[in-house]
Write an enzyme that holds these catalytic residues in place. Structure first.
Site, short mmCIF file in Angstrom:
data_model
loop_
_atom_site.label_atom_id
_atom_site.label_comp_id
_atom_site.label_asym_id
_atom_site.label_seq_id
_atom_site.Cartn_x
_atom_site.Cartn_y
_atom_site.Cartn_z
N ASP A 10 5.47 61.59 128.01
CA ASP A 10 4.52 62.93 127.82
C ASP A 10 3.48 62.81 128.54
O ASP A 10 2.22 62.84 128.16
CB ASP A 10 4.26 62.94 126.10
CG ASP A 10 3.23 61.85 125.88
OD1 ASP A 10 3.30 60.74 126.33
OD2 ASP A 10 2.53 61.90 124.85
N ASP A 15 0.91 57.93 131.33
CA ASP A 15 2.26 57.93 131.54
C ASP A 15 2.69 57.97 133.10
O ASP A 15 3.61 57.33 133.63
CB ASP A 15 3.07 59.20 131.02
CG ASP A 15 2.56 59.29 129.52
OD1 ASP A 15 1.62 59.47 129.13
OD2 ASP A 15 3.48 58.98 128.73
N ASN A 39 0.95 64.45 124.59
CA ASN A 39 -0.48 64.34 125.05
C ASN A 39 -0.43 66.13 125.08
O ASN A 39 -1.45 66.41 125.32
CB ASN A 39 -0.33 63.80 126.34
CG ASN A 39 -0.38 62.25 126.04
OD1 ASN A 39 -1.00 61.62 125.36
ND2 ASN A 39 -0.09 61.54 127.10
N THR A 124 7.24 56.25 126.54
CA THR A 124 5.83 56.07 126.40
C THR A 124 5.05 57.38 125.64
O THR A 124 3.92 57.69 126.10
CB THR A 124 5.29 56.03 127.80
OG1 THR A 124 5.59 57.13 128.52
CG2 THR A 124 5.73 54.86 128.52
N PHE A 165 -1.54 57.42 118.33
CA PHE A 165 -1.14 58.71 118.49
C PHE A 165 0.25 58.91 118.53
O PHE A 165 0.84 59.85 117.88
CB PHE A 165 -2.06 59.14 119.99
CG PHE A 165 -1.41 60.64 120.16
CD1 PHE A 165 -2.25 61.74 119.63
CD2 PHE A 165 -0.55 60.98 121.15
CE1 PHE A 165 -1.42 62.70 120.21
CE2 PHE A 165 -0.14 61.88 121.43
CZ PHE A 165 -0.61 62.97 121.02
N ASN A 166 1.01 58.28 119.36
CA ASN A 166 2.55 58.50 119.44
C ASN A 166 3.10 58.23 118.01
O ASN A 166 4.14 58.84 117.95
CB ASN A 166 3.16 57.29 120.50
CG ASN A 166 2.68 57.56 121.83
OD1 ASN A 166 2.44 58.79 122.14
ND2 ASN A 166 2.54 56.82 122.91
N HIS A 239 -2.72 52.48 128.70
CA HIS A 239 -1.62 52.05 127.54
C HIS A 239 -0.18 51.86 128.28
O HIS A 239 0.59 50.91 128.08
CB HIS A 239 -1.38 52.95 126.44
CG HIS A 239 -2.71 53.50 125.91
ND1 HIS A 239 -3.41 52.50 124.80
CD2 HIS A 239 -3.41 54.41 126.06
CE1 HIS A 239 -4.36 53.17 124.40
NE2 HIS A 239 -4.47 54.26 125.27
N ASP A 240 0.24 52.93 128.85
CA ASP A 240 1.81 53.23 129.06
C ASP A 240 2.65 52.21 129.90
O ASP A 240 3.62 51.83 129.64
CB ASP A 240 2.03 54.48 129.12
CG ASP A 240 1.92 55.46 128.14
OD1 ASP A 240 1.91 55.04 126.94
OD2 ASP A 240 1.69 56.58 128.39
C1 BDR Z 1 -0.68 56.91 123.74
O1 BDR Z 1 -1.10 58.17 123.27
C2 BDR Z 1 -1.18 58.60 124.51
O2 BDR Z 1 -2.60 59.47 124.59
C3 BDR Z 1 -1.14 57.92 125.89
O3 BDR Z 1 -0.26 58.59 126.74
C4 BDR Z 1 -0.28 56.89 125.13
O4 BDR Z 1 1.12 57.01 125.24
C5 BDR Z 1 -1.91 55.82 123.41
O5 BDR Z 1 -2.31 56.23 121.76
CA CA Z 2 1.97 58.68 126.76
#
Ligand code: BDR
Ligand code: CA
Length: 310
Positions: A10, A15, A39, A124, A165-166, A239-240
């Site tokens: 996303d 990503d 996102n 991701t 978040f994800n 993160h991703d």
């Molecule tokens: C995740 O949420 C998104 O904002 C980032 O791309 C990552 O996948 C982090 O919480």
């Molecule tokens: Ca992401």
């Protein structure tokens, strides 16, 4: 043999680096990029995936659009981190990489069925597309080597005190994926907050000199500035791409096997990943949990990828 991979994403600043790492590293055979609302709105994340490949000069990887929003409830894009178009910062070029006419489910099915070896799915973003895939095409599950997902946490959340978040975006999809018993790895905030985009990292990427590095530097500048405001973290966590790095070099992260489940109800805890690190439940481990990052190895892989691309 390179690992056949579908990257479901996303984009989203981090990503984009996952896409670049998967496209550049010879250990990975990137067979498809699929997009999901997360996102940003699906129209943005899909455009951004095509932009990421275009900037990096990567041709021939099909890009297909997946689910616009989660299985339950509505999408709340992370505009505070990623901006209104999910890729704030640089001016986005018109992508030359086309949009595949298949939808994400069909493209994933075609890739899995055509593959000589089981395909690894790197995810991701919210797990909506993968949840739908295992729910609607259970016959494909044997063709999936594993799912390695950035999301969740063994500790804190970032969207709510307990939810990442994800995970918060689509807990029902996570439940479908766990119920499918596909080989599952969670790369949560407990490890991704070790991948901090420090000033030194930004300076090293800024010195690389490729078009990809220049675009990436603008992404990181925006990402770190919003992370400082939104989360009090001036060195934002990338993160991703840890998911892809772990495929390329498993020594990038330590892991444990544990029992994992997802809170889909919860008065205050919807989207929390319950990881039983203390084996309080005595339940069979059903997931691999990423724990600690070798930051030097990780950044070396990211920087090599950015240097190898256009
Ligand atoms: C995740 O949420 C998104 O904002 C980032 O791309 C990552 O996948 C982090 O919480
Ligand atoms: Ca992401």
């Amino acid at each position: 043999m390179p690992i056949p991979v579908i990257l479901d994403c996303d984009p989203g600043h981090d990503d984009v680096f996952a896409i670049w790492l998967a496209a550049a590293n010879p250990a990975i055979d990137l067979r498809a990029v699929t997009t999901v609302g997360g996102n940003g709105l699906l129209e943005h994340t899909t455009l951004n995936a095509r932009v990421a490949l275009t900037v990096a000069g990567v041709d021939g990887v099909p890009v297909a659009r997946g689910a616009a929003g989660p299985l339950a409830g509505s999408l709340h894009p992370a505009e505070d981190i990623h901006g209104a178009n999910a890729l704030g910062g640089p001016v986005l070029p018109e992508p030359t990489v086309p949009l595949d006419e298949r939808d994400a489910q069909t493209l994933m099915r075609d890739v899995i069925q055509a593959s000589e070896a089981p395909v690894t799915i790197v995810a991701t973003g919210p797990l909506t597309n993968i949840g739908l895939l295992v729910r609607d095409h259970p016959d494909l599950i044997p063709g999936i080597a594993r799912v390695i997902w950035m999301g969740g946490s063994t500790t804190r959340g970032n969207a709510t005190p307990y939810a990442e978040f994800n995970a918060l975006t689509d807990p029902e999809a996570i439940a479908l994926v766990l119920d499918s018993r596909v080989d599952f790895t969670m790369v949560g905030l407990n490890i991704t907050h070790q991948a901090l985009v420090t000033r030194e990292v930004r300076e090293r990427i800024g010195r690389i000199g490729t078009r990809t590095a220049a675009f990436g530097s603008e992404l990181l500048e925006f990402f770190c500035s919003t992370y400082e405001v939104a989360q009090g973290m001036p060195d934002g966590p990338l993160h991703d791409p840890i998911t892809v790095a772990m495929l390329i070099d498993p020594a990038v992260a330590t892991t444990v096997r544990s029992h994992l489940d997802i809170e889909v109800d919860g008065t205050h805890t919807r989207g929390a990943t319950r990881v039983d690190l203390i084996d309080a439940l005595g339940a069979e481990p059903n997931a691999t949990i990423a724990m600690d990052l070798d930051t030097d190895r990780f950044w070396t892989l990211v920087e090599e990828a950015v240097a190898a691309l256009a």
